[in-house]
Design a protein around this motif. Structure first.
Motif, short mmCIF file in Angstrom:
data_model
loop_
_atom_site.label_atom_id
_atom_site.label_comp_id
_atom_site.label_asym_id
_atom_site.label_seq_id
_atom_site.Cartn_x
_atom_site.Cartn_y
_atom_site.Cartn_z
N THR A 143 43.42 37.41 43.55
CA THR A 143 44.92 36.69 43.54
C THR A 143 45.59 35.65 42.78
N GLY A 144 43.99 34.88 42.38
CA GLY A 144 44.99 33.80 41.61
C GLY A 144 45.24 34.20 39.52
N GLY A 145 44.48 35.64 39.85
CA GLY A 145 44.92 36.26 38.68
C GLY A 145 45.88 37.34 38.03
N TYR A 146 44.76 38.68 38.12
CA TYR A 146 45.16 39.84 37.79
C TYR A 146 44.99 40.59 39.12
N ASN A 147 45.17 40.00 40.16
CA ASN A 147 45.48 40.99 41.21
C ASN A 147 43.88 42.23 41.58
N LEU A 148 43.48 42.14 40.91
CA LEU A 148 42.40 43.47 40.99
C LEU A 148 41.56 43.91 42.19
N GLU A 149 41.85 42.98 43.21
CA GLU A 149 41.63 44.01 44.55
C GLU A 149 42.54 45.09 44.74
N GLY A 150 43.96 45.65 44.62
CA GLY A 150 44.50 46.07 44.10
C GLY A 150 44.43 47.53 43.17
N CYS A 151 43.19 47.20 42.86
CA CYS A 151 42.82 48.34 41.70
C CYS A 151 42.51 49.45 42.52
N GLN A 152 43.05 50.71 42.14
CA GLN A 152 41.98 51.75 42.94
C GLN A 152 41.42 52.59 41.81
N ALA A 153 41.12 52.86 40.26
CA ALA A 153 40.09 52.65 39.73
C ALA A 153 38.94 53.42 40.63
N SER A 154 38.03 54.52 39.28
CA SER A 154 37.10 55.20 39.92
C SER A 154 36.24 53.84 39.66
N PRO A 155 34.73 54.54 39.62
CA PRO A 155 33.44 52.61 39.55
C PRO A 155 33.48 52.92 37.89
N GLU A 156 33.67 54.53 37.50
CA GLU A 156 33.61 53.92 35.49
C GLU A 156 34.79 53.66 34.71
N LYS A 157 36.18 53.60 35.37
CA LYS A 157 37.24 52.87 35.02
C LYS A 157 36.82 51.46 35.68
N LEU A 158 36.53 50.84 36.78
CA LEU A 158 36.96 49.65 36.83
C LEU A 158 35.53 48.87 36.56
N ILE A 159 34.35 49.04 35.95
CA ILE A 159 33.65 48.72 34.86
C ILE A 159 34.44 48.39 33.67
N ALA A 160 35.34 49.64 32.94
CA ALA A 160 36.20 48.95 32.04
C ALA A 160 37.39 47.93 32.30
N LEU A 161 38.25 48.22 32.96
CA LEU A 161 39.55 47.44 33.27
C LEU A 161 38.68 46.58 33.87
N ILE A 162 37.66 46.04 34.07
CA ILE A 162 36.88 44.36 34.39
C ILE A 162 36.54 44.24 32.88
N ILE A 163 36.31 45.04 31.95
CA ILE A 163 35.55 44.35 30.39
C ILE A 163 37.46 43.69 30.28
N LEU A 164 38.58 44.58 30.68
CA LEU A 164 39.53 43.88 29.79
C LEU A 164 40.11 42.21 30.47
N ILE A 165 39.66 42.15 31.56
CA ILE A 165 40.07 41.54 32.39
C ILE A 165 39.28 40.13 31.69
N ALA A 166 38.01 40.51 31.32
CA ALA A 166 36.78 39.58 30.94
C ALA A 166 37.63 38.96 29.58
N MET A 167 37.96 39.88 28.40
CA MET A 167 38.88 39.65 27.29
C MET A 167 40.07 38.91 27.44
N ALA A 168 40.94 38.93 28.90
CA ALA A 168 42.40 38.57 29.06
C ALA A 168 42.09 37.36 29.78
N MET A 169 40.90 36.52 30.30
CA MET A 169 41.08 35.61 31.09
C MET A 169 40.41 34.91 30.35
N THR A 170 39.17 34.92 29.14
CA THR A 170 38.60 34.55 28.02
C THR A 170 39.90 33.86 27.48
N GLU A 171 40.57 34.87 27.03
CA GLU A 171 41.56 33.73 25.69
C GLU A 171 42.55 33.29 26.43
N ALA A 172 42.87 33.40 27.39
CA ALA A 172 43.66 32.28 28.45
C ALA A 172 42.69 31.46 28.54
#
Length: 380
Positions: free
Chosen positions: A271-300
């Motif tokens: 809730t404080g940033g990227y609302n990951l709890e709203g994601c409904q992707a498959s497990p494989e795509k969720l792993i990839a989405l967390i990589i994107l979040i990690a990149m975005a979070m670190t850059e921020a």
């Protein structure tokens, strides 16, 4: 938007088209604060049909190069090396969180009270992780960060003596919180549960070389019983019982206190940033989405830190308020919303120029603000 070292790493593994897609998706995460593929497809700035944009994102999330080991490990290694000198102590937190039906076991590095996700797996079950799963997520991290003096911390889920022994055999330090019903004994004394230790708020006790549990064959480690005193009206509900191979009380308490950086990281993912709890992707795509979040979070975080060092955070937020000693917003928050402010200023440039021409008595303030914008938007 990406730091230069991001580009140097990503260009080795991604085609130019894939790199541009990655940049657009991370930019969308920063601006939309939403990780749902449907929402990302609705705003992806490509002049194609919405259904085509959705398929484009789904195909991108399935490319082999978008993996933790290939893309994320080199980036996080660079980030940590720029913040902490080689050979220094580095606290690594082991934790688990539930995102809807997904059970995620994650290892994070804590740098300046901030946790950075390093490696994670999805557990195909509910409930706590076991020793094999814990070793599975720790081994790659231990190899990646072998040039640092690692201290592994974990909450009561990771209280097992087997984990402590395994870490000790790897020549790693650890601080693992124990359940209050865990049994221990001093030399030649009967076994007793941890909650029998006479500790009260403001009391901190250190027991060297204590025997844990009534099973045979376990090594002796140190025990800390610590209960923080009441501070600013806040009181811990119960004491900490910490199993550790660190040599003294102060070190163990100081290290374990840093574990709460991972709670802030999970909040930023949710809730404080990227609302990951709203994601409904498959497990494989969720792993990839967390990589994107990690990149975005670190850059921020990096951008927010740089903005603070420049003394320009007052253009993004109200840093402090009367009667409050702590900063109101984290470096991550400043970087995230600072990026949004820059985007808004760029989109509304014509309105801004018109307003500056109409309100001439504010010209000096506007000019200072324009200088702040140039500083904040400089490449990392």
């Amino acid at each position: 938007m990406f730091p230069s070292f991001y580009h140097e790493i990503l260009e080795k593994y991604l085609t130019p088209a894939q790199l541009l897609t990655l940049q657009m998706l991370v930019w969308l995460l920063q601006s939309q604060k939403q990780v749902r593929i449907e929402r990302l497809a609705a705003t992806l700035p490509l002049p194609i049909l919405q259904s085509s944009r959705r398929r484009h994102i789904q195909r991108f999330l399935q490319i082999k190069a978008l993996s933790i080991l290939v893309l994320w490990f080199p980036i996080v290694k660079q980030v940590i090396s720029r913040q902490i000198a080689t050979g220094s102590q580095l606290v690594v937190a082991l934790d688990r969180t539930q995102w809807k039906e997904y059970n995620v076991l994650m290892v994070s590095a804590i740098v300046q009270k901030r946790a950075f996700p390093i490696f994670w797996i999805l557990l195909d079950k509910d409930g706590a992780s076991n020793l094999t799963e814990q070793q599975q997520v720790l081994r790659p991290v231990i190899r990646l960060l072998k040039r640092y003096k690692l201290v592994i911390v974990g909450d009561r889920e990771f209280h097992s003596i087997e984990l402590a022994q395994w870490l000790h055999r790897q020549h790693l330090s650890f601080v693992l919180r124990q359940k209050c019903n865990t049994t221990f004994r001093e030399k030649r004394q009967p076994f007793q549960s941890l909650d029998t230790i006479p500790v009260k708020p403001g009391i901190h006790l250190f027991y060297p070389q204590i025997g844990f549990t009534q099973k045979k064959g376990f090594s002796r480690f140190n025990l800390v019983a610590s209960w923080k005193r009441k501070y600013r009206g806040n009181q811990e509900d119960e004491p900490w019982y910490l199993l550790t191979n660190l040599p003294d009380l102060k070190s163990a308490i100081g290290v374990y206190s840093k574990r709460y950086g991972i709670e802030a990281m999970f909040k930023d993912c949710k809730t404080g940033g990227y609302n990951l709890e709203g994601c409904q992707a498959s497990p494989e795509k969720l792993i990839a989405l967390i990589i994107l979040i990690a990149m975005a979070m670190t850059e921020a975080w990096l951008r927010g830190k740089r903005t603070q060092l420049q003394g320009q955070e007052k253009y993004v937020c109200r840093p402090q308020e009367p009667g409050r000693n702590r900063r109101r917003h984290s470096k991550f928050w400043i970087g995230l919303y600072g990026e949004n402010w820059l985007i808004a200023c760029d989109c509304c440039r014509e309105w801004l120029e018109s307003m500056m021409g109409l309100v001439r008595n504010k010209q000096s303030f506007y000019q200072r603000g324009l200088k702040a914008i140039k500083l904040i938007e400089q490449p990392l």
